[in-house]
Structures are given as C-alpha cells and as structure tokens.
Enzyme design. Structure first.
Site, PDB file in Angstrom:
ATOM      1  N   ASP A 233      43.406   0.620 -53.402  1.00 25.61           N
ATOM      2  CA  ASP A 233      43.592   0.295 -51.986  1.00 25.61           C
ATOM      3  C   ASP A 233      42.705   1.098 -51.042  1.00 25.61           C
ATOM      4  O   ASP A 233      43.019   1.257 -49.869  1.00 25.61           O
ATOM      5  CB  ASP A 233      45.060   0.534 -51.627  1.00 25.61           C
TER       6      ASP A 233
ATOM      7  N   HIS B 284      47.080  15.154 -49.110  1.00 24.72           N
ATOM      8  CA  HIS B 284      45.812  14.706 -48.508  1.00 24.72           C
ATOM      9  C   HIS B 284      45.909  13.475 -47.623  1.00 24.72           C
ATOM     10  O   HIS B 284      44.960  13.117 -46.949  1.00 24.72           O
ATOM     11  CB  HIS B 284      44.800  14.403 -49.620  1.00 24.72           C
TER      12      HIS B 284
ATOM     13  N   HIS C  86      42.176  19.392 -51.242  1.00 23.05           N
ATOM     14  CA  HIS C  86      41.257  18.255 -51.055  1.00 23.05           C
ATOM     15  C   HIS C  86      40.107  18.705 -50.145  1.00 23.05           C
ATOM     16  O   HIS C  86      40.339  19.457 -49.185  1.00 23.05           O
ATOM     17  CB  HIS C  86      42.061  17.126 -50.407  1.00 23.05           C
TER      18      HIS C  86
ATOM     19  N   GLU D 280      45.900   2.176 -46.457  1.00 19.63           N
ATOM     20  CA  GLU D 280      45.970   1.591 -47.800  1.00 19.63           C
ATOM     21  C   GLU D 280      46.867   0.361 -47.890  1.00 19.63           C
ATOM     22  O   GLU D 280      46.568  -0.574 -48.625  1.00 19.63           O
ATOM     23  CB  GLU D 280      46.424   2.653 -48.809  1.00 19.63           C
TER      24      GLU D 280
ATOM     25  N   GLU E  10      45.528  -2.676 -60.423  1.00 18.55           N
ATOM     26  CA  GLU E  10      46.644  -2.069 -59.685  1.00 18.55           C
ATOM     27  C   GLU E  10      47.004  -2.933 -58.470  1.00 18.55           C
ATOM     28  O   GLU E  10      47.097  -2.476 -57.329  1.00 18.55           O
ATOM     29  CB  GLU E  10      46.334  -0.634 -59.224  1.00 18.55           C
TER      30      GLU E  10
ATOM     31  N   ARG F  78      46.049  10.515 -44.990  1.00 15.11           N
ATOM     32  CA  ARG F  78      45.659  10.500 -43.572  1.00 15.11           C
ATOM     33  C   ARG F  78      46.867  10.625 -42.652  1.00 15.11           C
ATOM     34  O   ARG F  78      46.811  11.333 -41.640  1.00 15.11           O
ATOM     35  CB  ARG F  78      44.903   9.204 -43.240  1.00 15.11           C
TER      36      ARG F  78
END
Ligand code: UD1
Ligand code: UDP
Length: 411
Positions: free
Chosen positions: A99, A210, A243, A135, A121, A212
């Site tokens: 995604d 990590h 990250h 995503e 997926e 957003r």
C-alpha cells in the site's frame, strides 16, 4: 519454448523489499517467467539493505528518494519514471505489493500502459481513510487497478468480494512475509543479535515507530512512555532501531538518547531484526510487517495504533491495540509485567498469516495467466528482447544490466 516472459516486480520501501523477495526468488526459478526487479528507491538505503540480505540485485533503479519527501512530489517522480520504464520495456505483467506510494503509482503506470497488474497482499482494510495514511486509500485504489488479487488471508479475500472484486480474480495465498521469515530464520544465528540485545538477566523490549499519522506528538508520547517504563522496571532493556525519516529522529532522539537501558540504533538488517524479534520479551510497534512476523513467531505486540488492518493477529491473541497515549502504554506494559497469565496468553503464535508457501502459489497463478511467448525466431521479429532492457537501464538509470536468466537473484 520461447524466451521467458518478464514480470516487473516493483518495490520501493523496506517492507515491500522483504515481502517481494520470496516472489522474486520463485520467479527466478520459473521455466516460463523471469523477474525484472524495479526499485523506486523511495527508501534508498533501507530497500538496498533488505535486497542485499536476500541476495537480490536491482535491475532498474528509479532513484526517487528525497530527504523529507512529501507525498505529491514523490508520487509525481515515481509516476514519471515508472511510466518511462514501461514505455520502453516489454513486460508481460507487473507485480506490486501492499500500500505504499511506490505500489499505488506502479500499478497506475502499468494500467496506463495496459499491462496486467498483480497485487500482493490485497484486501487489507482499516476502514478509516486517514489511518493508516495514505496507505488505506492507496490499497483501495490498487484494488481497482489490479487484475489479480493475492489475498494473504481469507478475511482479506472476503473484504475484496465485498467490494465486488470477481471471485475468479482473487487468490488466497498467505502473506509472503512468512516465506521471507522462514527463509531468513533458517539463516539467522545468535551472532546476528545486536550487541545491545545480548544483555543478560534483562527482558528485551523491541520498539519500532514510523507511521505518518504518528509523527510529532503521538511519537513523542510513545518515547515518554518508553522512558517512564525504563525508569520503572530495571530489568527491561529497550532496543529501538530508528527509522531514517528525519521527522522520526526529531521525535525520538532528544527524548531517549541518554538512557543506559534504552538503545537507539540504525535500522537493522533483516537477519538482525529477526534475531532481536525472536529474543524479544515484548514488542511495541506501529509497523504492519512486524505485527505479522510477531504473530508467526509468537512474540507479544502492543500495537501503537488505534486500528489495525490485521485483525487476525488480534484474534490469535498476539496483538493488542493500545494507541500512542503514554499512560495507556505504561498501563498495558505494567499489566504484562505483573500478570504472567496475561503475558502467556499473548505468546501462543499462529499461522494465520501464512504457511511459507505464498510466493509459490503466486508464481503458479502467474504462470497460468501469462501466455508463453512465441518461439525465439518469431519473438525476435515481434517484440523487443530482454537485452534491450539492459541497455535502457544502464543508459537511463545507471543501474546494472539485467540478467534475465537469473532474474536479479544472486546465487
Ligand atoms: C513509507 C510508506 C509506508 C511504509 C513505510 C515503511 C508511503 C506513503 N509510505 O513511509 O506505507 O509503512 O515506508 O517504512 O509510501 N529515508 C531515508 N532513507 C531510507 C528511507 C527513508 O533517508 O532508506 C527518509 C527520507 O528522508 C524520506 C523519509 O525517510 O524522505 C520518509 O520516507 P517515505 O517513504 O516518504 O515515508 P515513510 O514514513 O518511510
Ligand atoms: N525491519 C528490519 N529492520 C528494522 C526494522 C524492521 O528489517 O530495523 C523489517 C521488519 O522485520 C518487517 C519490515 O521491516 O519485515 C517492516 O517494515 P516497516 O515497519 O518499515 O514497514 P510497515 O510494515 O509498517 O509498512
């Protein structure tokens, strides 16, 4: 038989590299198909790190990453470069995974060139358009673009049917992350364990964060919770591979950099990360892939999100949603520290995400769907040979020439 037909496998980020690696390896063994490994390098260092761990070479590198990239410019760069690749490269199909922006734009560029798209997926849904962001919308859009939907679980397959995807186009395969995990776990030795995770008489807590939607305040809340827990429990040692996103580092380093039982480190190689995960007493994470791997290995996860598109892991008892609120995280860890029964319940593990054969199933479907090319003499007249791709990639991207016979896999 004619030459093997090329399937472009797109990856741009760390989780995509992990999850397409088994498919690339299987395609390299196919009698009729061969992988063309296209990295957008949306994650420049981390994608390379993972492909190196799996012995996979990139055939075409779009080199799109910029520091602190925003979604719209990233989308434009991937679109323009991917479109140019498909204009000049005779691929029979395109595979995208998951995604990310690379996956969504890869599928869109393939559609513009009328190339069939397989979605690895497929069917994960949180049913919240802003979480995970972007995503949830990316994977729904890929769902509209894809011809073949490789659902990891029957739950994911059901969600696709609910969105009117034709039954004949849905293939329940298991998640390729389990294939990747099996492949790597066989090769992991205790030497791979990062030094910070070797401390004796300590319970290891592995932390990753990590997303957003967690940047800024929520991530700082998580960091405060980790600090508070380290002060409260002297036998907890926290290992936090950070990250490389500067926005993550800004939130984490100032709050956690100076504690003797909190180790911040660079992203770990896949073998090192799995070694740490196997050893972990507990995981705190907002990662998708880590939820699946932990469920497969039976390592308890407190999920630093308010929803998950992986409810199978919650049902299996391995995952518990706790969000990013400092007090809630401290409370949940305290509960696990003080109740061995509650902790035990989360360690059972489950095969719900796959049995390690997903890549084989995906490649079988592709072999059935993609017609073999005409014998060599006709193919020469009718289509561009794979070798012309080599010169394209070398000339325009600086990537190493492709090796169709081995399909990007170093053996
Ligand atoms: C991306 C994906 C997300 C996935 C995550 C996995 C999108 C929109 N987001 O989010 O779905 O869960 O990857 O980690 O596709 N950076 C480096 N080196 C690297 C990687 C990243 O320096 O190897 C830095 C760069 O400054 C970059 C920033 O991290 O601009 C953010 O990378 P980006 O891919 O835009 O977002 P992620 O949050 O990593
Ligand atoms: N991972 C890794 N090294 C690390 C952290 C994670 O190899 O330091 C692997 C992890 O095992 C999993 C994948 O990276 O397979 C998850 O990537 P990430 O959390 O970045 O993305 P998400 O799965 O949330 O999209």
């Amino acid at each position: 038989m004619g030459p093997r037909r090329l399937v472009a496998v797109i990856a741009g980020t760390r989780p995509e590299a992990v999850k397409v690696a088994p498919v690339i390896r299987k395609l390299a063994d196919s009698a009729t198909l061969a992988p063309l490994v296209v990295s957008t390098s949306q994650h420049r260092e981390m994608t390379r790190q993972i492909f190196d761990d799996f012995g996979i070479s990139v055939d075409i590198d779009l080199d799109v990453m910029r520091p602190r990239q925003n979604l719209w410019d990233l989308t434009a760069r991937v679109s323009s470069k991917m479109g140019a690749v498909f204009a000049e490269t005779p691929v029979a199909a395109v595979l995208v995974q998951g995604d990310t922006t690379s996956a969504f734009v890869g599928a869109l560029a393939a559609f513009y060139h009328r190339i069939p798209v397989g979605h690895v997926e497929a069917g994960l849904r949180s049913h919240d358009r802003y979480s995970p962001f972007p995503e949830e919308i990316n994977r729904m859009l890929i769902g509209r673009l894809a011809n073949w939907h490789f659902a990891p679980t029957s739950h994911a397959a059901r969600q696709l049917r609910r969105e009117n995807v034709a039954d004949a186009d849905i293939f329940t395969t298991g998640n390729t992350v389990v294939d990747a995990l099996h492949w790597m776990v066989e090769r992991v030795s205790d030497d791979a364990l990062p030094a910070a995770a070797r401390a004796k008489d300590c319970r290891l807590v592995l932390v990753t964060c990590h997303r957003r939607e967690n940047l800024g305040e929520p991530m700082m809340d998580v960091a405060h919770a980790v600090r508070e827990l380290a002060a409260k429990y002297e036998d907890l040692h926290f290992l936090f591979p950070v990250h490389p996103n500067p926005a993550v580092r800004d939130a984490v380093y100032p709050l956690l950099d100076d504690h003797p039982r909190i180790t911040l480190c660079e992203p770990l190689g896949y073998n090192e990360f799995l070694a740490a995960l196997k050893k972990a007493w507990l995981v705190l994470s907002d990662s998708g892939g880590v939820q699946e791997e932990s469920t497969a290995l039976g390592r308890p996860v407190l999920v630093l999100r308010k929803e998950t598109e992986r409810p199978e892991g919650v049902k299996a008892g391995t995952l518990k949603l706790v969000g990013t609120d400092r007090k809630r995280i401290v409370r949940e860890v305290t509960r696990l520290c003080s109740s061995p029964a509650a902790y035990e319940k989360m360690t059972k593990g489950s095969k719900v995400f796959g049995d390690g054969q997903a890549a084989e199933r995906i490649v079988s479907v592709l072999e059935e769907k993609i017609q073999p090319s005409a014998p060599r003499s006709m193919a020469r007249r009718k289509s561009v040979k794979a070798s012309s791709t080599s010169s394209w990639s070398k000339e325009k991207t600086g990537a190493s020439p492709i090796a169709p016979a081995k399909g990007g896999v170093r053996v």
